[in-house]
Design an enzyme around this catalytic site. Structure first.
Site, PDB file in Angstrom:
ATOM      1  N   HIS A 105     -22.875 -17.599 -18.358  1.00  0.00           N
ATOM      2  CA  HIS A 105     -23.719 -16.557 -18.957  1.00  0.00           C
ATOM      3  C   HIS A 105     -24.926 -16.319 -18.083  1.00  0.00           C
ATOM      4  CE1 HIS A 105     -25.676 -14.076 -21.911  1.00  0.00           C
ATOM      5  NE2 HIS A 105     -26.790 -14.767 -21.669  1.00  0.00           N
ATOM      6  N   GLU A 111      -2.367  18.136 -11.286  1.00  0.00           N
ATOM      7  CA  GLU A 111      -1.357  17.107 -11.578  1.00  0.00           C
ATOM      8  C   GLU A 111      -0.178  17.721 -12.343  1.00  0.00           C
ATOM      9  OE1 GLU A 111      -0.690  13.715 -11.121  1.00  0.00           O
ATOM     10  OE2 GLU A 111       1.001  14.177 -12.416  1.00  0.00           O
ATOM     11  N   LYS A 151     -11.417   1.615   0.695  1.00  0.00           N
ATOM     12  CA  LYS A 151     -12.466   0.847   0.007  1.00  0.00           C
ATOM     13  C   LYS A 151     -13.784   0.893   0.775  1.00  0.00           C
ATOM     14  CE  LYS A 151      -9.459   0.634  -2.630  1.00  0.00           C
ATOM     15  NZ  LYS A 151      -8.154   1.247  -2.429  1.00  0.00           N
ATOM     16  N   ALA A 202      -2.774  13.598  -9.271  1.00  0.00           N
ATOM     17  CA  ALA A 202      -3.925  12.832  -9.781  1.00  0.00           C
ATOM     18  C   ALA A 202      -3.512  11.387  -9.997  1.00  0.00           C
ATOM     19  CB  ALA A 202      -4.429  13.450 -11.075  1.00  0.00           C
ATOM     20  N   GLY A 203      -2.764  10.833  -9.020  1.00  0.00           N
ATOM     21  CA  GLY A 203      -2.392   9.422  -9.068  1.00  0.00           C
ATOM     22  C   GLY A 203      -3.513   8.580  -8.477  1.00  0.00           C
ATOM     23  N   VAL A 204      -3.136   7.399  -7.991  1.00  0.00           N
ATOM     24  CA  VAL A 204      -4.150   6.443  -7.536  1.00  0.00           C
ATOM     25  C   VAL A 204      -4.923   6.991  -6.334  1.00  0.00           C
ATOM     26  CG1 VAL A 204      -4.486   3.998  -7.225  1.00  0.00           C
ATOM     27  CG2 VAL A 204      -2.337   4.801  -8.089  1.00  0.00           C
ATOM     28  N   ARG A 253       4.582   8.183  -2.250  1.00  0.00           N
ATOM     29  CA  ARG A 253       4.968   7.780  -0.893  1.00  0.00           C
ATOM     30  C   ARG A 253       6.468   7.490  -0.869  1.00  0.00           C
ATOM     31  NH1 ARG A 253       0.830   6.463   2.514  1.00  0.00           N
ATOM     32  NH2 ARG A 253       2.044   4.834   3.539  1.00  0.00           N
TER      33      ARG A 253
HETATM   34  P1  FAD Z   1       2.986  -1.019   5.474  1.00  0.00           P
HETATM   35  O1  FAD Z   1       1.613  -1.487   5.212  1.00  0.00           O
HETATM   36  O2  FAD Z   1       3.264   0.430   5.359  1.00  0.00           O
HETATM   37  O3  FAD Z   1       3.346  -1.510   6.954  1.00  0.00           O
HETATM   38  C1  FAD Z   1       4.539  -1.180   7.574  1.00  0.00           C
HETATM   39  C2  FAD Z   1       4.384  -1.350   9.072  1.00  0.00           C
HETATM   40  O4  FAD Z   1       5.670  -1.246   9.677  1.00  0.00           O
HETATM   41  C3  FAD Z   1       3.507  -0.276   9.741  1.00  0.00           C
HETATM   42  O5  FAD Z   1       2.576  -0.880  10.590  1.00  0.00           O
HETATM   43  C4  FAD Z   1       4.499   0.564  10.531  1.00  0.00           C
HETATM   44  O6  FAD Z   1       3.943   1.091  11.717  1.00  0.00           O
HETATM   45  C5  FAD Z   1       5.554  -0.496  10.870  1.00  0.00           C
HETATM   46  N1  FAD Z   1       6.873   0.053  11.183  1.00  0.00           N
HETATM   47  C6  FAD Z   1       7.615   0.935  10.469  1.00  0.00           C
HETATM   48  N2  FAD Z   1       8.818   1.137  11.077  1.00  0.00           N
HETATM   49  C7  FAD Z   1       8.817   0.367  12.190  1.00  0.00           C
HETATM   50  C8  FAD Z   1       9.778   0.128  13.221  1.00  0.00           C
HETATM   51  N3  FAD Z   1      10.965   0.720  13.218  1.00  0.00           N
HETATM   52  N4  FAD Z   1       9.445  -0.720  14.223  1.00  0.00           N
HETATM   53  C9  FAD Z   1       8.216  -1.328  14.228  1.00  0.00           C
HETATM   54  N5  FAD Z   1       7.296  -1.150  13.278  1.00  0.00           N
HETATM   55  C10 FAD Z   1       7.585  -0.322  12.277  1.00  0.00           C
HETATM   56  N6  FAD Z   1      -2.354  -1.071  -2.200  1.00  0.00           N
HETATM   57  C11 FAD Z   1      -3.078  -1.990  -2.872  1.00  0.00           C
HETATM   58  O7  FAD Z   1      -2.513  -2.998  -3.295  1.00  0.00           O
HETATM   59  N7  FAD Z   1      -4.418  -1.838  -3.073  1.00  0.00           N
HETATM   60  C12 FAD Z   1      -5.086  -0.753  -2.631  1.00  0.00           C
HETATM   61  O8  FAD Z   1      -6.298  -0.646  -2.823  1.00  0.00           O
HETATM   62  C13 FAD Z   1      -4.357   0.245  -1.929  1.00  0.00           C
HETATM   63  N8  FAD Z   1      -4.980   1.330  -1.461  1.00  0.00           N
HETATM   64  C14 FAD Z   1      -4.263   2.267  -0.769  1.00  0.00           C
HETATM   65  C15 FAD Z   1      -4.932   3.402  -0.323  1.00  0.00           C
HETATM   66  C16 FAD Z   1      -4.245   4.374   0.366  1.00  0.00           C
HETATM   67  C17 FAD Z   1      -4.981   5.603   0.857  1.00  0.00           C
HETATM   68  C18 FAD Z   1      -2.852   4.194   0.644  1.00  0.00           C
HETATM   69  C19 FAD Z   1      -2.106   5.224   1.443  1.00  0.00           C
HETATM   70  C20 FAD Z   1      -2.190   3.064   0.203  1.00  0.00           C
HETATM   71  C21 FAD Z   1      -2.890   2.099  -0.524  1.00  0.00           C
HETATM   72  N9  FAD Z   1      -2.262   0.964  -1.026  1.00  0.00           N
HETATM   73  C22 FAD Z   1      -2.969   0.042  -1.728  1.00  0.00           C
HETATM   74  C23 FAD Z   1      -0.822   0.726  -0.819  1.00  0.00           C
HETATM   75  C24 FAD Z   1      -0.619  -0.274   0.331  1.00  0.00           C
HETATM   76  O9  FAD Z   1      -1.247   0.226   1.497  1.00  0.00           O
HETATM   77  C25 FAD Z   1       0.861  -0.494   0.567  1.00  0.00           C
HETATM   78  O10 FAD Z   1       1.482  -0.862  -0.651  1.00  0.00           O
HETATM   79  C26 FAD Z   1       1.084  -1.607   1.583  1.00  0.00           C
HETATM   80  O11 FAD Z   1       0.466  -1.298   2.813  1.00  0.00           O
HETATM   81  C27 FAD Z   1       2.573  -1.848   1.803  1.00  0.00           C
HETATM   82  O12 FAD Z   1       2.735  -2.882   2.709  1.00  0.00           O
HETATM   83  P2  FAD Z   1       4.040  -3.035   3.601  1.00  0.00           P
HETATM   84  O13 FAD Z   1       3.817  -4.276   4.405  1.00  0.00           O
HETATM   85  O14 FAD Z   1       5.242  -2.928   2.767  1.00  0.00           O
HETATM   86  O15 FAD Z   1       4.062  -1.746   4.565  1.00  0.00           O
HETATM   87  P1  NAI Z   2       1.037   8.039  -7.347  1.00  0.00           P
HETATM   88  O1  NAI Z   2       2.437   7.839  -7.705  1.00  0.00           O
HETATM   89  O2  NAI Z   2       0.012   7.081  -7.847  1.00  0.00           O
HETATM   90  O3  NAI Z   2       0.548   9.474  -7.834  1.00  0.00           O
HETATM   91  C1  NAI Z   2       1.175  10.653  -7.446  1.00  0.00           C
HETATM   92  C2  NAI Z   2       0.873  11.697  -8.499  1.00  0.00           C
HETATM   93  O4  NAI Z   2       1.316  12.947  -8.025  1.00  0.00           O
HETATM   94  C3  NAI Z   2       1.590  11.433  -9.810  1.00  0.00           C
HETATM   95  O5  NAI Z   2       0.662  11.464 -10.878  1.00  0.00           O
HETATM   96  C4  NAI Z   2       2.616  12.545  -9.883  1.00  0.00           C
HETATM   97  O6  NAI Z   2       2.897  12.959 -11.197  1.00  0.00           O
HETATM   98  C5  NAI Z   2       1.921  13.636  -9.095  1.00  0.00           C
HETATM   99  N1  NAI Z   2       2.815  14.637  -8.531  1.00  0.00           N
HETATM  100  C6  NAI Z   2       4.026  14.460  -7.952  1.00  0.00           C
HETATM  101  N2  NAI Z   2       4.529  15.642  -7.524  1.00  0.00           N
HETATM  102  C7  NAI Z   2       3.621  16.589  -7.844  1.00  0.00           C
HETATM  103  C8  NAI Z   2       3.549  17.998  -7.655  1.00  0.00           C
HETATM  104  N3  NAI Z   2       4.524  18.670  -7.068  1.00  0.00           N
HETATM  105  N4  NAI Z   2       2.446  18.661  -8.103  1.00  0.00           N
HETATM  106  C9  NAI Z   2       1.437  17.993  -8.713  1.00  0.00           C
HETATM  107  N5  NAI Z   2       1.457  16.656  -8.922  1.00  0.00           N
HETATM  108  C10 NAI Z   2       2.525  15.960  -8.479  1.00  0.00           C
HETATM  109  O7  NAI Z   2       1.007   8.162  -5.759  1.00  0.00           O
HETATM  110  P2  NAI Z   2      -0.198   8.291  -4.735  1.00  0.00           P
HETATM  111  O8  NAI Z   2      -1.480   8.557  -5.435  1.00  0.00           O
HETATM  112  O9  NAI Z   2       0.272   9.227  -3.689  1.00  0.00           O
HETATM  113  O10 NAI Z   2      -0.263   6.841  -4.125  1.00  0.00           O
HETATM  114  C11 NAI Z   2       0.911   6.245  -3.561  1.00  0.00           C
HETATM  115  C12 NAI Z   2       0.938   4.797  -3.847  1.00  0.00           C
HETATM  116  O11 NAI Z   2      -0.023   4.119  -3.057  1.00  0.00           O
HETATM  117  C13 NAI Z   2       0.552   4.446  -5.287  1.00  0.00           C
HETATM  118  O12 NAI Z   2       1.662   4.525  -6.151  1.00  0.00           O
HETATM  119  C14 NAI Z   2       0.105   3.054  -5.154  1.00  0.00           C
HETATM  120  O13 NAI Z   2       1.227   2.234  -5.230  1.00  0.00           O
HETATM  121  C15 NAI Z   2      -0.482   2.995  -3.755  1.00  0.00           C
HETATM  122  N6  NAI Z   2      -1.940   3.012  -3.847  1.00  0.00           N
HETATM  123  C16 NAI Z   2      -2.555   1.990  -4.490  1.00  0.00           C
HETATM  124  C17 NAI Z   2      -3.916   1.969  -4.621  1.00  0.00           C
HETATM  125  C18 NAI Z   2      -4.533   0.859  -5.365  1.00  0.00           C
HETATM  126  O14 NAI Z   2      -3.862  -0.121  -5.639  1.00  0.00           O
HETATM  127  N7  NAI Z   2      -5.818   0.926  -5.703  1.00  0.00           N
HETATM  128  C19 NAI Z   2      -4.771   3.014  -4.052  1.00  0.00           C
HETATM  129  C20 NAI Z   2      -4.005   4.070  -3.430  1.00  0.00           C
HETATM  130  C21 NAI Z   2      -2.645   4.033  -3.317  1.00  0.00           C
END
Ligand code: FAD
Ligand code: NAI
Length: 478
Positions: free
Chosen positions: A457, A216, A57, A194-196, A285
């Site tokens: 408004h 995608e 963000k 082309a996911g999120v 993921r």
């Molecule tokens: P995580 O945040 O993954 O935290 C897990 C923690 O556990 C990590 O710090 C890891 O190091 C630790 N850990 C793992 N194994 C061990 C171990 N054995 N011992 C000690 N520590 C350990 N979600 C949204 O809602 N809004 C968004 O805008 C959004 N944007 C995203 C953008 C990107 C690029 C990505 C990759 C993800 C995004 N997400 C978003 C998804 C969001 O980040 C995850 O859903 C969220 O972080 C999950 O939270 P969690 O607490 O389950 O795990």
């Molecule tokens: P995603 O599930 O949103 O998208 C993955 C995309 O990859 C899907 O459209 C799928 O059909 C495609 N795909 C899978 N295998 C493929 C292949 N072999 N070739 C081409 N396309 C393929 O997962 P993404 O974008 O990796 O994000 C992971 C998760 O992180 C999201 O599901 C979401 O939960 C979280 N996230 C949330 C955000 C938010 O809330 N704004 C922002 C970023 C991530």
């Protein structure tokens, strides 16, 4: 043996750290163990704070700011010639890093405030006995220690899914963390998926001048979203951002070349080739459980590699709970937080519930896309007769004043009870506007209820009220 904790939380992402704070608030003795290291220091906050929600963000904000000045400055009488406007990727990156640093230090300060013991290291189960569980913790210096706790909460999150056809290559074929750390704008960027993540990070680099191609596998974009909204969103997104989307592709392979990556894939029956500077693989993921030694306490993963839990996040072993990305359900930070709070409260004897039907989805593109509840197709499939209200931002005065009069609000209501079943928004600040819709669903509001509530408004929120009026065919401003 030293102190025995009431709960040991493994993982300090949004799920784990929130659960630890809530459990401590409720009077439990809590230890939270997290392995994340940033610049050689502990960095609690998980994926979300370190390489997910927050850094993405921060870059979305910087790139949107630049794009807005470049494209719209002159509409406002702000004289900026294209040649006089430039950006410094290094400054954008250090701003992002500063924000991450402030927030991860903030988590450590909250732990201190609530008296949660924080241990930096990697935890694994060692043993289980009548008193609870013994964990072994390996700290970054290689030292081992043990922690004893009556209950354990697994909140170990997820990591990017790898693709055999596109193995990681440092700074060439990267995951989302790599895509957030680029020091230069690649002239051409390829994204598999082309996911999120694909559309958010594709937006960042495209706004800064990269030609971005999203490849995608699915034949439709956002197949689980309301169709009308997904189509409107893509139309607006591609109008405002230079993104190319190819649907239904099958990737053969991605190979590093002298100055980038060559992609070979099949699209609409044709073999295709694309050369890009950097390739991002964002195909979902997978849960993180490696090294936890789950078998020592009798736990096994499901076929996705996640930890099986019931609706209250209890695992098959009494005293072990699991939440967030490592269990079923949407991989979202706020879903992990909700589960974290609910588990902490259950440990303290309360009976909270988490309703997945009220978890909002937001995609932070331009315009933003947000929804909660059922889409039109899903609602019909569930057997509902529907009444649907729509309101375009083109007819909302605040959106006009902001120069953001694109997209719509769509409210889906049950035809017989008028209860709101789903709300879908494409438009300015959809990420904020969706909160009112979540409240409406959580309180089981009817469209009539929401239409009768005064909305300031001029405000973007009036578009929601108008869409609720639209359910009964009585919008006022279209
Ligand atoms: P995580 O945040 O993954 O935290 C897990 C923690 O556990 C990590 O710090 C890891 O190091 C630790 N850990 C793992 N194994 C061990 C171990 N054995 N011992 C000690 N520590 C350990 N979600 C949204 O809602 N809004 C968004 O805008 C959004 N944007 C995203 C953008 C990107 C690029 C990505 C990759 C993800 C995004 N997400 C978003 C998804 C969001 O980040 C995850 O859903 C969220 O972080 C999950 O939270 P969690 O607490 O389950 O795990
Ligand atoms: P995603 O599930 O949103 O998208 C993955 C995309 O990859 C899907 O459209 C799928 O059909 C495609 N795909 C899978 N295998 C493929 C292949 N072999 N070739 C081409 N396309 C393929 O997962 P993404 O974008 O990796 O994000 C992971 C998760 O992180 C999201 O599901 C979401 O939960 C979280 N996230 C949330 C955000 C938010 O809330 N704004 C922002 C970023 C991530």
């Amino acid at each position: 043996m030293g102190e025995v904790y009431d709960v040991a939380v493994i993982g300090a992402g949004p799920g784990g750290y929130t659960a630890a704070l809530r459990a401590a608030q409720l009077g439990l003795r809590v230890v939270c163990i997290d392995a994340w290291t940033r610049n050689g220091l502990p960095s609690p906050g998980g994926t979300c704070l370190n390489v997910g929600c927050i850094p993405s963000k921060a870059l979305l904000e910087s790139s949107a700011f630049y794009q807005r000045l470049r494209r719209e400055g002159s509409d406002h009488g702000i004289q900026l010639q294209d040649s006089a406007l430039s950006f410094d990727t290094g400054v954008m990156q250090s701003r992002k890093e500063r924000i991450v640093g402030q927030l991860t230090r903030g988590v450590q300060a909250l732990f201190k405030k609530q008296q949660v013991t924080f241990i930096h290291g990697r935890a694994a189960f060692q043993a289980r006995d009548d008193g609870g569980f013994t964990l072994q913790v390996l700290d970054p210096s290689g030292a081992l220690s043990t922690v004893k706790s009556r209950q354990v909460l697994l909140a170990t999150g997820s990591e990017p899914r790898a693709l055999a056809a596109a193995p990681w290559v440092e700074s060439r074929i990267v995951d989302s963390a790599g895509a957030l750390a680029l020091s230069q704008v690649p002239a051409r960027l390829g994204i598999i998926g082309a996911g999120v993540i694909g559309v958010e990070l594709g937006s960042v680099w495209s706004r800064l001048g990269s030609r971005v191609t999203l490849l995608e596998a699915q034949p439709t974009w956002l197949p689980n979203a309301d169709r009308e909204v997904a189509e409107t969103a893509w139309r607006e997104l591609s109008r405002q951002t230079d993104l190319t989307l190819e649907l239904g592709i099958s990737l053969h392979r991605a190979q590093p070349t002298a100055d980038g990556v060559r992609l070979q894939y099949v699209h609409e029956g044709q073999d295709k080739q694309l050369d890009v500077g950097v390739l991002v693989v964002a195909v979902g993921r997978v849960p993180c459980t490696a090294g936890l030694e789950l078998e020592r306490v009798g736990l096994a993963c499901d076929e996705r590699g996640g930890i099986p839990v019931d609706e209250n996040c209890r695992t098959a072993v009494a005293g072990i709970w699991a939440i967030g990305d490592v269990v079923r359900g949407p991989m979202l930070a706020h879903k992990a937080e909700e589960e974290g709070v609910a588990v902490a409260e259950r440990m303290a004897g309360q009976q909270p519930l988490v309703d997945f039907g009220h978890i909002p989805w937001v995609i932070y593109t331009e315009p933003e896309i947000a929804w909660v509840g059922l889409g039109e197709e899903a609602a019909r499939q569930a057997g509902y007769a529907l009444r649907i209200g729509r309101f375009p931002f083109a007819a909302n005065a605040r959106a006009r004043a902001r120069g953001a009069a694109r997209g719509l609000v769509k409210v889906i209501a049950c035809a017989s009870t008028d209860r709101i079943l789903g709300v879908h928004i494409v438009g300015p600040e959809a990420s904020e506007l969706i909160a009112e819709a979540v409240a409406a669903l959580a309180f089981k509001a009817s469209s009539e209820d929401m239409a009768r509530i005064p909305h300031a408004h001029p405000s973007l929120a009036e578009a929601f009220r108008e869409a609720c009026l639209g359910v009964d065919g009585r919008t006022l401003n279209v």
